[in-house]
Design an enzyme around this catalytic site. Sequence first.
Site, PDB file in Angstrom:
ATOM      1  N   GLU A   1       0.886  -1.007  -0.048  1.00  0.00           N
ATOM      2  CA  GLU A   1       0.028  -0.131   0.078  1.00  0.00           C
ATOM      3  C   GLU A   1       0.886   1.280   0.048  1.00  0.00           C
ATOM      4  O   GLU A   1       1.716   1.333   0.842  1.00  0.00           O
ATOM      5  CB  GLU A   1      -0.837   0.012   1.102  1.00  0.00           C
ATOM      6  CG  GLU A   1      -1.669  -1.068   1.505  1.00  0.00           C
ATOM      7  CD  GLU A   1      -2.368  -1.160   2.861  1.00  0.00           C
ATOM      8  OE1 GLU A   1      -2.284  -0.193   3.671  1.00  0.00           O
ATOM      9  OE2 GLU A   1      -2.985  -2.289   3.161  1.00  0.00           O
TER      10      GLU A   1
ATOM     11  N   ASP B   1      -3.883   8.061  11.487  1.00  0.00           N
ATOM     12  CA  ASP B   1      -2.662   7.290  11.477  1.00  0.00           C
ATOM     13  C   ASP B   1      -2.054   7.852  12.925  1.00  0.00           C
ATOM     14  O   ASP B   1      -2.211   8.848  13.464  1.00  0.00           O
ATOM     15  CB  ASP B   1      -1.626   7.839  10.342  1.00  0.00           C
ATOM     16  CG  ASP B   1      -2.290   7.466   9.154  1.00  0.00           C
ATOM     17  OD1 ASP B   1      -2.650   6.299   8.922  1.00  0.00           O
ATOM     18  OD2 ASP B   1      -2.354   8.391   8.157  1.00  0.00           O
TER      19      ASP B   1
END
Length: 290
Positions: A69, A80
């Site tokens: 990814e 994140d």
Amino acid sequence: MDNRTGDGGGSTGTAGGTGGIRLLDSVLAQARAEHRAALVGYLPAGFPTVDGGIEACVALLESGCDIVEVGLPHSDPVLDGPVIQTADDIALRGGVRIADVVRTVREAHAATGKPVLCMTYWNPVDRYGVERFAAELAAAGGAGCILPDLPVEESGAWRKAAEQHGLATVFVVAPSSRDERLAKITAAGSGFVYAASLMGVTGTRESVGREAQQLVARTRETTRLPVCVGLGVSNAAQAEEVAAFADGVIVGSAFVKKLLAHPDDLKSGLEDVRTLAAELAAGVRRGAVR
């Protein structure tokens, strides 16, 4: 990514695209046939530089990752953790643009022939143009897109463009997702389902692991798509543990940390990335997928 979009840098795809989703499906099916989970690596584009990021993605794919990814750096990556936020900040300060993300996908796929997806928040895609983004990602050989903050109810335009260009649309589910919500999400997705959880701090890992296993089981009740787990895995033993109940093990921060540890020595960082990828690949092969 912030408001900088730049030029795509790629030719426009045609209807049906490159069939990247077919490659993704094939690789996941092959892992299943080998009675193991797939190893999915993640790195943000442009980190530590655009060229260095491409080398790192290729290193992952050459050293044991089945799929990679490529993250599209964002100025406010709210989903994140601090490690990936640090890498995103380095990439953005380096001037990374969507053209660089597309180039990273193109060159990593071309060098290895393996599936490469883009993981991105929705705003940059929306600003860039849904059709344009899908066409350029497909033309680069991309396998699909992971869109963690795009609600299924608002995903129609993207899913139409993705289908036209042969791209997978991967949605994210979480332990908090109710069963009816899981069914709605998985019905709209393709490629695989990204099951998000956390390993937690030392001392809580066992209970969090059980929660992730329960999420995979619940998700499988709603779909025949493979279910890949992002759990904060950082070593082979953890990869083996997750591979025992998931179709794929997703590792991101551990790879980013290896590169962050060598800010002025890309060669050493790449060596560490290769070593970790090989160790994790051995771990998922020891895990028994039902």
